[in-house]
Design a protein around this motif. Sequence first.
Motif, PDB file in Angstrom:
ATOM      1  N   UNK A 153      22.023  32.822  49.070  1.00 37.48           N
ATOM      2  CA  UNK A 153      21.196  31.840  48.367  1.00 37.48           C
ATOM      3  C   UNK A 153      21.843  30.458  48.412  1.00 37.48           C
ATOM      4  N   UNK A 154      23.176  30.425  48.284  1.00 37.89           N
ATOM      5  CA  UNK A 154      23.880  29.151  48.369  1.00 37.89           C
ATOM      6  C   UNK A 154      23.659  28.483  49.719  1.00 37.89           C
ATOM      7  N   UNK A 155      23.792  29.257  50.791  1.00 38.30           N
ATOM      8  CA  UNK A 155      23.610  28.706  52.128  1.00 38.30           C
ATOM      9  C   UNK A 155      22.170  28.257  52.342  1.00 38.30           C
ATOM     10  N   UNK A 156      21.221  28.973  51.775  1.00 38.70           N
ATOM     11  CA  UNK A 156      19.820  28.599  51.924  1.00 38.70           C
ATOM     12  C   UNK A 156      19.550  27.231  51.313  1.00 38.70           C
ATOM     13  N   UNK A 157      20.031  27.033  50.101  1.00 37.28           N
ATOM     14  CA  UNK A 157      19.821  25.746  49.421  1.00 37.28           C
ATOM     15  C   UNK A 157      20.624  24.629  50.085  1.00 37.28           C
ATOM     16  N   UNK A 158      21.845  24.941  50.487  1.00 34.62           N
ATOM     17  CA  UNK A 158      22.693  23.935  51.144  1.00 34.62           C
ATOM     18  C   UNK A 158      22.068  23.465  52.448  1.00 34.62           C
ATOM     19  N   UNK A 159      21.617  24.397  53.279  1.00 38.33           N
ATOM     20  CA  UNK A 159      21.065  24.021  54.574  1.00 38.33           C
ATOM     21  C   UNK A 159      19.770  23.233  54.416  1.00 38.33           C
ATOM     22  N   UNK A 160      18.972  23.599  53.429  1.00 37.15           N
ATOM     23  CA  UNK A 160      17.734  22.855  53.193  1.00 37.15           C
ATOM     24  C   UNK A 160      18.043  21.399  52.848  1.00 37.15           C
ATOM     25  N   UNK A 161      19.042  21.187  51.989  1.00 42.04           N
ATOM     26  CA  UNK A 161      19.420  19.822  51.605  1.00 42.04           C
ATOM     27  C   UNK A 161      20.048  19.073  52.771  1.00 42.04           C
ATOM     28  N   UNK A 212      16.525  12.162  47.790  1.00 39.10           N
ATOM     29  CA  UNK A 212      17.366  12.129  46.592  1.00 39.10           C
ATOM     30  C   UNK A 212      17.128  13.365  45.732  1.00 39.10           C
ATOM     31  N   UNK A 213      15.876  13.719  45.554  1.00 42.22           N
ATOM     32  CA  UNK A 213      15.560  14.898  44.746  1.00 42.22           C
ATOM     33  C   UNK A 213      16.131  16.167  45.377  1.00 42.22           C
ATOM     34  N   UNK A 214      16.059  16.240  46.718  1.00 48.86           N
ATOM     35  CA  UNK A 214      16.613  17.401  47.404  1.00 48.86           C
ATOM     36  C   UNK A 214      18.116  17.516  47.224  1.00 48.86           C
ATOM     37  N   UNK A 215      18.817  16.378  47.305  1.00 48.63           N
ATOM     38  CA  UNK A 215      20.268  16.382  47.133  1.00 48.63           C
ATOM     39  C   UNK A 215      20.650  16.719  45.695  1.00 48.63           C
ATOM     40  N   UNK A 216      19.920  16.149  44.740  1.00 46.35           N
ATOM     41  CA  UNK A 216      20.211  16.447  43.331  1.00 46.35           C
ATOM     42  C   UNK A 216      19.917  17.913  43.016  1.00 46.35           C
ATOM     43  N   UNK A 217      18.860  18.439  43.605  1.00 44.67           N
ATOM     44  CA  UNK A 217      18.549  19.846  43.401  1.00 44.67           C
ATOM     45  C   UNK A 217      19.634  20.753  43.968  1.00 44.67           C
ATOM     46  N   UNK A 218      20.161  20.381  45.131  1.00 46.76           N
ATOM     47  CA  UNK A 218      21.251  21.155  45.725  1.00 46.76           C
ATOM     48  C   UNK A 218      22.495  21.089  44.854  1.00 46.76           C
ATOM     49  N   UNK A 219      22.771  19.921  44.272  1.00 42.10           N
ATOM     50  CA  UNK A 219      23.980  19.750  43.470  1.00 42.10           C
ATOM     51  C   UNK A 219      23.987  20.697  42.262  1.00 42.10           C
ATOM     52  N   UNK A 220      22.818  21.041  41.754  1.00 46.47           N
ATOM     53  CA  UNK A 220      22.735  21.953  40.615  1.00 46.47           C
ATOM     54  C   UNK A 220      23.193  23.365  41.003  1.00 46.47           C
ATOM     55  N   UNK A 221      23.164  23.662  42.281  1.00 48.83           N
ATOM     56  CA  UNK A 221      23.573  24.985  42.766  1.00 48.83           C
ATOM     57  C   UNK A 221      24.875  24.930  43.561  1.00 48.83           C
ATOM     58  N   UNK A 222      25.473  23.741  43.632  1.00 52.32           N
ATOM     59  CA  UNK A 222      26.741  23.569  44.362  1.00 52.32           C
ATOM     60  C   UNK A 222      27.818  24.434  43.719  1.00 52.32           C
ATOM     61  N   UNK A 223      28.585  25.205  44.490  1.00 57.88           N
ATOM     62  CA  UNK A 223      29.576  26.106  43.902  1.00 57.88           C
ATOM     63  C   UNK A 223      30.749  25.395  43.229  1.00 57.88           C
ATOM     64  N   UNK A 224      31.004  24.132  43.590  1.00 53.44           N
ATOM     65  CA  UNK A 224      32.130  23.399  42.992  1.00 53.44           C
ATOM     66  C   UNK A 224      31.806  21.908  42.997  1.00 53.44           C
ATOM     67  N   UNK A 225      30.938  21.471  42.072  1.00 54.78           N
ATOM     68  CA  UNK A 225      30.453  20.084  42.104  1.00 54.78           C
ATOM     69  C   UNK A 225      31.441  19.061  41.527  1.00 54.78           C
ATOM     70  N   UNK A 226      32.685  19.113  41.997  1.00 56.98           N
ATOM     71  CA  UNK A 226      33.673  18.126  41.576  1.00 56.98           C
ATOM     72  C   UNK A 226      33.644  16.947  42.544  1.00 56.98           C
ATOM     73  N   UNK A 227      33.977  15.776  42.027  1.00 52.96           N
ATOM     74  CA  UNK A 227      33.800  14.538  42.788  1.00 52.96           C
ATOM     75  C   UNK A 227      34.465  14.576  44.158  1.00 52.96           C
TER      76      UNK A 227
END
Length: 325
Positions: A153-161, A212-227
């Motif tokens: 699921x992570x790869x699916x959302x990441x690749x879409x973004x 922008x919406x696609x990137x923000x949506x991906x960030x919600x599922x990012x495994x480690x959203x640190x800067x």
Amino acid sequence: MGEVSMTAEQAVQAFLAWMTAERRASPLTIEAYQNDLARFMAFMSEHLGGLPDMAGLAKISLRDMRAWLAHEQTWAMSTTVRKTTPDRAARTRSRRVSAVRSFFRYLARRQGVENAAVSLLATPRTKKPLPRPLSVPDAKAVPQDIGDVAHTEMARRRDAALFLLLYGCGLRISEALNLNVADLATMRGSGVLRITGKGNKERLVPVLPQVQQGLEGWLKHHPSPHAADPLFPGVRGKRLQAGVAQKAMREWRALAGLPDTATPHSLRHSFATHLMEGGADLRVIQELLGHASLSTTQRYTLADEARLLDVWVRAHPRAQSGSKP
């Protein structure tokens, strides 16, 4: 100054070792250069009546060089060995000339063996391939559907973004994969991304609201959203490799029935072509793509002209058979 007693074979091996250690050439480059120089030496050995020593390498004439290149062309175009297009054969000969030039530059700088003839040898001309953009529906379908070939699921959302960003902003795959999570902070405040392109040149790229919406949506599922973390990580959390994205595109285009020219980079071509079709100025596209020269961007004009001519032939009354002036 090197040892004059060094043999030609030893000189080649010393050059390849130098390429590996000093120039950090890839194993594939080293293998190609080794093969190219072996072919060059084999020809010169037969052409000159014996393998030249170091002094003999300095005496190889421009006529000898041209004879070698003519031999390479004859070999490449032979019906018994030819398995490629004429232009690809020319690119191979061009690489072989480059290998020989690099070798003789090494001899001049490291072994004290000068030969001016090699610098006068003309490089075989090759055609620059025109960009092969996707159609608008196919380009839109990539980020929507490419997740179908992902294994998690992570790869699916990441690749879409990722592929939405490639098409929506016309980025090179390397530029997109070099982004960090922190880069989205700039996007939120200004609506642009700061991209580091070739030659470490920076440019600002506007980001469409949908992207922008696609990137923000991906960030919600990012495994480690640190800067400091990569915006697009692999399964182990490190920066995603371009080869993984290219593999996903290969698998998806097979399912979608698209040609081999449908690659991550073709989305960049599609971005430019579709902007141009919509009336965007060529210099604006040049800025968005980060091209140093307008002539590079003009290749997209050539690609689009073929499409426009096809439309004209099919639709314009004057192009119909039997029409009279």
